[in-house]
Design a protein around this motif. Structure first.
Motif, PDB file in Angstrom:
ATOM      1  N   HIS A  14       0.848  -1.194   0.000  1.00 27.98           N
ATOM      2  CA  HIS A  14       0.000   0.000   0.000  1.00 27.98           C
ATOM      3  C   HIS A  14       0.879   1.239   0.000  1.00 27.98           C
ATOM      4  CE1 HIS A  14      -3.841   2.054   1.784  1.00 27.98           C
ATOM      5  NE2 HIS A  14      -3.413   2.622   0.678  1.00 27.98           N
ATOM      6  N   LYS A  33      -2.927   0.716  -3.980  1.00 34.23           N
ATOM      7  CA  LYS A  33      -2.863  -0.535  -3.242  1.00 34.23           C
ATOM      8  C   LYS A  33      -2.874  -1.713  -4.206  1.00 34.23           C
ATOM      9  CE  LYS A  33      -5.034  -2.581   0.874  1.00 34.23           C
ATOM     10  NZ  LYS A  33      -6.130  -2.413   1.846  1.00 34.23           N
ATOM     11  N   SER A 211      -5.702  -0.379  12.616  1.00 29.83           N
ATOM     12  CA  SER A 211      -5.543  -1.465  11.649  1.00 29.83           C
ATOM     13  C   SER A 211      -6.871  -1.795  10.997  1.00 29.83           C
ATOM     14  CB  SER A 211      -4.951  -2.747  12.248  1.00 29.83           C
ATOM     15  OG  SER A 211      -5.915  -3.466  12.997  1.00 29.83           O
ATOM     16  N   LYS A 212      -6.760  -2.435   9.812  1.00 30.85           N
ATOM     17  CA  LYS A 212      -7.946  -2.837   9.071  1.00 30.85           C
ATOM     18  C   LYS A 212      -8.781  -3.845   9.852  1.00 30.85           C
ATOM     19  CE  LYS A 212      -7.463  -0.526   5.232  1.00 30.85           C
ATOM     20  NZ  LYS A 212      -8.445   0.512   4.834  1.00 30.85           N
ATOM     21  N   THR A 213      -8.109  -4.737  10.590  1.00 26.02           N
ATOM     22  CA  THR A 213      -8.856  -5.745  11.340  1.00 26.02           C
ATOM     23  C   THR A 213      -9.789  -5.094  12.350  1.00 26.02           C
ATOM     24  OG1 THR A 213      -7.146  -7.428  11.061  1.00 26.02           O
ATOM     25  CG2 THR A 213      -8.664  -7.699  12.908  1.00 26.02           C
ATOM     26  N   THR A 215     -10.807  -1.975  12.393  1.00 27.44           N
ATOM     27  CA  THR A 215     -11.779  -1.138  11.692  1.00 27.44           C
ATOM     28  C   THR A 215     -12.951  -1.969  11.183  1.00 27.44           C
ATOM     29  OG1 THR A 215     -10.053   0.429  11.019  1.00 27.44           O
ATOM     30  CG2 THR A 215     -12.101   0.453   9.760  1.00 27.44           C
ATOM     31  N   GLN A 216     -12.651  -3.132  10.609  1.00 30.69           N
ATOM     32  CA  GLN A 216     -13.715  -3.975  10.086  1.00 30.69           C
ATOM     33  C   GLN A 216     -14.537  -4.610  11.201  1.00 30.69           C
ATOM     34  OE1 GLN A 216     -12.393  -6.632   6.963  1.00 30.69           O
ATOM     35  NE2 GLN A 216     -11.237  -5.014   5.944  1.00 30.69           N
ATOM     36  N   SER A 226     -17.149   3.886   6.431  1.00 35.46           N
ATOM     37  CA  SER A 226     -15.965   4.687   6.114  1.00 35.46           C
ATOM     38  C   SER A 226     -16.337   6.009   5.475  1.00 35.46           C
ATOM     39  CB  SER A 226     -15.024   3.891   5.205  1.00 35.46           C
ATOM     40  OG  SER A 226     -15.675   3.545   3.992  1.00 35.46           O
ATOM     41  N   ARG A 263     -14.249  -7.213   4.239  1.00 36.87           N
ATOM     42  CA  ARG A 263     -13.824  -7.310   2.851  1.00 36.87           C
ATOM     43  C   ARG A 263     -13.513  -8.756   2.483  1.00 36.87           C
ATOM     44  NH1 ARG A 263      -9.884  -2.106   1.671  1.00 36.87           N
ATOM     45  NH2 ARG A 263     -11.408  -0.485   2.229  1.00 36.87           N
ATOM     46  N   ARG A 266     -10.162 -10.295   3.392  1.00 36.08           N
ATOM     47  CA  ARG A 266      -9.875 -10.538   4.804  1.00 36.08           C
ATOM     48  C   ARG A 266     -10.903 -11.432   5.473  1.00 36.08           C
ATOM     49  NH1 ARG A 266      -6.027  -6.950   6.955  1.00 36.08           N
ATOM     50  NH2 ARG A 266      -5.290  -5.437   5.415  1.00 36.08           N
TER      51      ARG A 266
END
Length: 345
Positions: A14, A33, A211-213, A215-216, A226, A263, A266
């Protein structure tokens, strides 16, 4: 100045580009990305397979072109745990350098935790008081605690969502309750052994997740989308997460990808991420975490901006006493290099 940070993680490479100006936060310019999927292409001996190396070379080349055409002055290419811990990391880095001219630097887990803590501290400011930070990546989980801009404790644990999925969960859901409980015991034992110093500190005024984890997971549990923007308050409550874990265990990856916030890339590791997040909150006696929109890349932007403002060398460590090493030196993107890279497209 315009800085590009290329963060090579477990799933993606990214590139984030931002303009840095003293007295202001990093101003986003562009984001690129590319999927590299290094973690899933790593065998049990820790060797990253050839297809993934090819994807990485392509991703770095694409990032170099994007940096060139965006008039980036410096590019900081760095890798976190997936490549850092690989048995063939030096060979992979050498191949990338030969093919693209870009030398990848490696952040230690402690540096990663410190830089992410810096980002969270700047986002919330001094009114946040003592901060506890948690960040779940693909290969590792970072924890940090402190009352200042630099954490008093910074840890990196082998509890990444991707790593745990590969080593502890079946290839395809559903996940039996026995396996889920065994993973939770493993995570708690690692946390109890390595994070005791944080648990013994005074309770933080603000507990923060990045982190994305996270956030999701927060979105899954009802946090704003978002598109609500970075200033929308997002929290992840332990009770809500506990309700979701058994549900996630019964769903296929395709069904998980249909849930809000999850997503497709993930979905296979969201259960392991949820188990780690819940265990962190349990072991550290946290009922909820605030989800911070700034993370590692913003920490690097801020570190570079501080160096510019203070006139320090780019690669200097946070303080001489910490002994945590230096950030990877930036790659100058000169006008002649921009032309050469752009012509290679």
């Amino acid at each position: 100045m315009r800085l590009g940070v290329l963060d090579i993680g477990s799933n993606s490479a990214h590139l984030r580009i931002a303009d840095l100006s003293p007295g202001h936060g990093p101003a986003p310019v562009r984001s690129v990305k590319s999927a590299v999927r290094l973690a899933e292409a790593t065998d049990r001996e820790g060797v990253i397979g050839r297809p993934a190396v090819g994807r990485l070379v392509g991703a770095v080349r694409e990032a170099a072109v994007a940096a060139a055409v965006s008039d980036v002055h410096e590019l900081v290419p760095l890798a976190t745990s997936a490549l850092r811990d690989a048995a063939n990391r030096d060979a992979v880095a050498a191949e990338v350098r030969a093919a693209t001219g870009i030398s990848i630097g490696f952040l230690s887990g402690e540096q990663e935790a410190r830089l992410t803590f810096l980002a969270a501290r700047r986002w919330y400011g001094w009114s946040a008081g003592p901060v506890l930070l948690a960040d779940i990546g693909g290969g590792s989980t970072e924890l940090a605690y402190g009352a200042g801009e630099e954490p008093e404790i910074a840890l990196s644990l082998p509890l990444g969502a991707g790593r745990l999925t590969r080593h502890h969960l079946p290839a395809r859901p559903p996940v039996p309750k026995k396996r889920r409980k065994a993973l939770r015991r493993h995570v708690r034992s690692v946390l109890a052994e390595t994070a005791a110093g944080i648990a013994e500190r005074p309770a933080p005024v603000r507990a923060v997740a990045t982190s994305k984890t996270f956030t999701q997971l927060a979105r899954l549990c009802g946090a704003p989308k978002s598109k609500a923007g970075p200033y929308a308050a997002r929290r992840l409550a332990r009770r809500d997460l506990q309700d979701w874990i058994p549900r996630l265990a019964t769903l296929s990856n395709e069904e998980r990808a249909g849930l809000r916030g999850v997503r497709e890339s993930r979905a296979h590791q969201i259960l392991a991420g949820a188990i780690v997040a819940e265990a962190v909150m349990d072991v550290l006696s946290l009922e909820a975490l605030d989800v911070c929109p700034w993370a590692l890349r913003e920490g690097i932007f801020l570190h570079r901006l501080d160096a510019l403002t203070a006139g320090r060398p780019v690669g200097s460590p946070f303080t001489p006493a910490e002994g945590t090493g230096s950030l990877p030196p930036p790659v100058p993107v000169r006008p002649e290099r921009r032309l050469r890279v752009a012509a290679a497209r």
